[in-house]
Design a protein around this motif. Structure first.
Motif, short mmCIF file in Angstrom:
data_model
loop_
_atom_site.label_atom_id
_atom_site.label_comp_id
_atom_site.label_asym_id
_atom_site.label_seq_id
_atom_site.Cartn_x
_atom_site.Cartn_y
_atom_site.Cartn_z
N LEU A 27 -12.52 16.91 -63.47
CA LEU A 27 -13.33 16.43 -62.36
C LEU A 27 -13.29 14.90 -62.30
CD1 LEU A 27 -15.40 17.32 -60.15
CD2 LEU A 27 -17.17 16.87 -61.85
N PRO A 28 -12.99 14.33 -61.16
CA PRO A 28 -13.00 12.86 -61.02
C PRO A 28 -14.43 12.35 -60.83
CG PRO A 28 -12.29 13.87 -58.98
CD PRO A 28 -12.51 15.00 -59.96
N PHE A 29 -15.15 12.16 -61.93
CA PHE A 29 -16.56 11.78 -61.88
C PHE A 29 -16.80 10.52 -61.05
CE2 PHE A 29 -16.56 14.59 -65.48
CZ PHE A 29 -17.76 15.26 -65.35
N ALA A 30 -15.90 9.56 -61.10
CA ALA A 30 -16.09 8.29 -60.40
C ALA A 30 -16.24 8.47 -58.90
CB ALA A 30 -14.94 7.35 -60.71
N VAL A 31 -15.68 9.55 -58.34
CA VAL A 31 -15.76 9.72 -56.89
C VAL A 31 -16.81 10.74 -56.45
CG1 VAL A 31 -13.40 8.94 -56.48
CG2 VAL A 31 -13.84 11.38 -56.83
N LEU A 32 -17.67 11.17 -57.36
CA LEU A 32 -18.80 11.99 -56.95
C LEU A 32 -19.69 11.13 -56.06
CD1 LEU A 32 -19.79 13.79 -60.27
CD2 LEU A 32 -18.49 14.72 -58.35
N THR A 33 -20.27 11.73 -55.05
CA THR A 33 -21.10 10.95 -54.13
C THR A 33 -22.58 11.21 -54.40
OG1 THR A 33 -20.95 12.68 -52.46
CG2 THR A 33 -19.38 10.86 -52.29
N GLY A 34 -23.36 10.19 -54.15
CA GLY A 34 -24.81 10.28 -54.30
C GLY A 34 -25.45 10.56 -52.95
N PRO A 35 -26.79 10.59 -52.93
CA PRO A 35 -27.51 10.87 -51.68
C PRO A 35 -27.24 9.81 -50.60
CG PRO A 35 -29.04 10.76 -53.53
CD PRO A 35 -27.68 10.43 -54.05
N ASP A 36 -26.85 8.61 -51.03
CA ASP A 36 -26.57 7.54 -50.07
C ASP A 36 -25.15 7.63 -49.52
OD1 ASP A 36 -25.08 6.76 -52.26
OD2 ASP A 36 -26.04 4.79 -52.47
N GLY A 37 -24.36 8.63 -49.98
CA GLY A 37 -23.00 8.81 -49.51
C GLY A 37 -21.97 7.95 -50.21
N LYS A 38 -22.42 7.09 -51.13
CA LYS A 38 -21.50 6.22 -51.85
C LYS A 38 -20.99 6.91 -53.11
CE LYS A 38 -23.34 1.85 -50.23
NZ LYS A 38 -23.85 0.53 -50.61
N PHE A 39 -19.81 6.49 -53.53
CA PHE A 39 -19.22 7.03 -54.76
C PHE A 39 -19.99 6.52 -55.98
CE2 PHE A 39 -15.36 6.88 -51.97
CZ PHE A 39 -15.24 8.26 -51.81
N LEU A 40 -20.00 7.33 -57.03
CA LEU A 40 -20.65 6.95 -58.29
C LEU A 40 -20.13 5.62 -58.80
CD1 LEU A 40 -22.68 7.98 -60.42
CD2 LEU A 40 -20.76 9.09 -61.57
N VAL A 41 -18.83 5.40 -58.68
CA VAL A 41 -18.22 4.17 -59.18
C VAL A 41 -18.66 2.93 -58.38
CG1 VAL A 41 -16.09 4.25 -57.83
CG2 VAL A 41 -16.05 3.27 -60.13
N GLN A 42 -19.21 3.14 -57.19
CA GLN A 42 -19.72 2.01 -56.42
C GLN A 42 -21.04 1.49 -56.96
OE1 GLN A 42 -18.93 4.18 -52.54
NE2 GLN A 42 -18.54 2.06 -51.90
N HIS A 43 -21.70 2.29 -57.79
CA HIS A 43 -22.98 1.90 -58.38
C HIS A 43 -22.90 1.67 -59.89
CE1 HIS A 43 -25.41 2.57 -54.81
NE2 HIS A 43 -24.77 3.71 -54.62
N HIS A 44 -21.89 2.27 -60.55
CA HIS A 44 -21.84 2.25 -62.01
C HIS A 44 -20.42 2.09 -62.52
CE1 HIS A 44 -25.94 3.74 -61.88
NE2 HIS A 44 -25.54 4.65 -61.03
#
Length: 183
Positions: A27-44
């Protein structure tokens, strides 16, 4: 769904180290999206490793001592080796204990404590869905580690009412917005 249980406890920019199991490793965890629609990697900052041992070995090769905790973490919950003796699956088969879960939980607890993190541990019969969700909401934990069975339907916990307890932990459960829920 995978990150939701800890989402409210993550500060923007906080480093995540993920140790996936089995098929989750693909699973590409970095591209999971949050409630804001942004990718996980955009926040962490997201790191994926096959095991704590591998992470430790790589750090040793670089001359570093690996830390499991982000610099702001002060409290952790380690859930390990829930008691599955009363569990049975839909097909009538018994759910077996995970052979290394108790040891895994002990190693993680020790590493976190060595990093100066206060650790609460829920093991065996104490590792019920109710106790885990209560500790996550009540104790303001920064990190949670589960050494238990899991599936796409959720994590498996010890029973406290004679019924099998598989729970899909949600952000609302972790934030303590009333009675713990899940399925």
């Amino acid at each position: 769904m995978l990150i939701a249980p800890i989402e409210s406890h993550l500060a923007d920019g906080q480093r995540l180290v993920i140790f996936p199991d089995g098929h989750l490793f693909a699973l590409p965890f970095a591209v999971l999206t949050g409630p804001d629609g942004k990718f996980l990697v955009q926040h962490h900052s997201v790191r994926v490793a096959p095991s704590l041992g591998t992470l430790k070995e790589l750090a040793a090769r670089r001359g570093e001592e690996p830390s499991l905790a982000a610099s702001t973490a002060t409290a952790a919950l380690v859930v390990g080796d829930p008691d599955f003796t009363t569990w049975s699956m839909a097909n009538g088969k018994h759910l077996d204990q995970l052979s290394g879960a108790a040891r895994e939980a002990a190693v993680i607890e020790e590493r976190l404590a060595n990093d100066g993190i206060a650790v609460q541990r829920l093991m065996s019969a104490e590792a019920t869905k109710h106790n885990v969700t209560a500790a996550m909401t009540r104790d303001n934990v920064d990190l949670v580690h589960h050494a238990t069975h899991g599936s796409a339907n959720g994590l498996c916990f010890a029973t406290d009412d004679g019924l099998a307890a598989s729970a899909r932990l949600t952000t609302a459960t972790c934030r303590g917005s009333g009675a713990p829920h899940g399925r």
